[in-house]
Motif scaffolding. Structure first.
Motif, PDB file in Angstrom:
ATOM      1  N   ARG A   8       0.830  -1.209   0.000  1.00 25.98           N
ATOM      2  CA  ARG A   8       0.000   0.000   0.000  1.00 25.98           C
ATOM      3  C   ARG A   8       0.866   1.262   0.000  1.00 25.98           C
ATOM      4  O   ARG A   8       0.606   2.217  -0.732  1.00 25.98           O
ATOM      5  N   SER A   9       1.898   1.257   0.835  1.00 29.93           N
ATOM      6  CA  SER A   9       2.786   2.422   0.925  1.00 29.93           C
ATOM      7  C   SER A   9       3.545   2.656  -0.381  1.00 29.93           C
ATOM      8  O   SER A   9       3.644   3.785  -0.861  1.00 29.93           O
ATOM      9  N   ARG A  11       2.653   1.620  -3.340  1.00 32.39           N
ATOM     10  CA  ARG A  11       1.673   2.022  -4.361  1.00 32.39           C
ATOM     11  C   ARG A  11       1.455   3.533  -4.306  1.00 32.39           C
ATOM     12  O   ARG A  11       1.438   4.209  -5.332  1.00 32.39           O
ATOM     13  N   LYS A  12       1.307   4.063  -3.103  1.00 30.10           N
ATOM     14  CA  LYS A  12       1.116   5.512  -2.940  1.00 30.10           C
ATOM     15  C   LYS A  12       2.347   6.284  -3.426  1.00 30.10           C
ATOM     16  O   LYS A  12       2.222   7.291  -4.109  1.00 30.10           O
ATOM     17  N   VAL A  13       3.531   5.797  -3.091  1.00 34.96           N
ATOM     18  CA  VAL A  13       4.769   6.462  -3.510  1.00 34.96           C
ATOM     19  C   VAL A  13       4.838   6.552  -5.028  1.00 34.96           C
ATOM     20  O   VAL A  13       5.085   7.624  -5.594  1.00 34.96           O
ATOM     21  N   TYR A  15       2.379   6.183  -7.193  1.00 36.42           N
ATOM     22  CA  TYR A  15       1.262   6.997  -7.679  1.00 36.42           C
ATOM     23  C   TYR A  15       1.653   8.475  -7.597  1.00 36.42           C
ATOM     24  O   TYR A  15       1.420   9.236  -8.536  1.00 36.42           O
ATOM     25  N   ASP A  16       2.242   8.886  -6.472  1.00 37.06           N
ATOM     26  CA  ASP A  16       2.666  10.286  -6.303  1.00 37.06           C
ATOM     27  C   ASP A  16       3.722  10.682  -7.328  1.00 37.06           C
ATOM     28  O   ASP A  16       3.690  11.782  -7.871  1.00 37.06           O
ATOM     29  N   ARG A  19       1.989  11.063 -10.674  1.00 36.33           N
ATOM     30  CA  ARG A  19       1.012  12.153 -10.737  1.00 36.33           C
ATOM     31  C   ARG A  19       1.624  13.397 -11.377  1.00 36.33           C
ATOM     32  O   ARG A  19       0.978  14.083 -12.150  1.00 36.33           O
ATOM     33  N   TYR A 101       2.056  -1.556  -8.383  1.00 35.20           N
ATOM     34  CA  TYR A 101       1.478  -0.425  -9.109  1.00 35.20           C
ATOM     35  C   TYR A 101       1.396  -0.778 -10.584  1.00 35.20           C
ATOM     36  O   TYR A 101       2.343  -1.329 -11.136  1.00 35.20           O
ATOM     37  N   ALA A 106      -4.105   3.613 -11.948  1.00 32.70           N
ATOM     38  CA  ALA A 106      -4.109   5.024 -11.591  1.00 32.70           C
ATOM     39  C   ALA A 106      -5.081   5.841 -12.430  1.00 32.70           C
ATOM     40  O   ALA A 106      -5.414   6.962 -12.092  1.00 32.70           O
TER      41      ALA A 106
END
Length: 107
Positions: A8-9, A11-13, A15-16, A19, A101, A106
């Motif tokens: 999860r962490s 994936r967020k990294v 994604y950021d 972005r 990811y 996304a």
């Protein structure tokens, strides 16, 4: 670190990162396999496939490690190695890994 939390962490990294600049199309972890002789809480490889061709995979690996060190230090402690693949590399081992990811997620 718990596997689900790590995924999860990370994936967020990623994604950021994507972005602001679409750099990566796929990210996955490869599990540790020491043949039951040794157990580690680390994953062998954080695999990253680029969205576009990169000139230097080495420089891309250095950038990823530095970024993770600055923005996901705890997560980086669970990673033993980072492997970068170019956009046109043909891969057969993706399905053996643990998805982190994917570009389509996304959207």
């Amino acid at each position: 670190m718990d596997r689900k939390v790590l995924i999860r962490s990370l994936r967020k990294v990623f994604y950021d990162i994507n972005r602001t600049e679409k750099k990566y199309s796929e990210v996955w972890l490869s599990d540790v396999d020491y043949g039951d002789l040794y157990h580690s809480d680390k994953y062998v490889v954080l695999n990253v496939k680029t969205a576009n061709q990169v000139e230097s995979r080495y420089e891309e690996i250095r950038w990823i490690i530095k970024y993770l060190d600055e923005n996901a230090h705890e997560e980086l402690r669970s990673i033993w190695r980072v492997q970068v693949y170019n956009a046109d590399d043909r891969l057969n081992s993706v399905e053996d890994g643990i998805p982190v990811y994917e570009e389509e997620e996304a959207l």
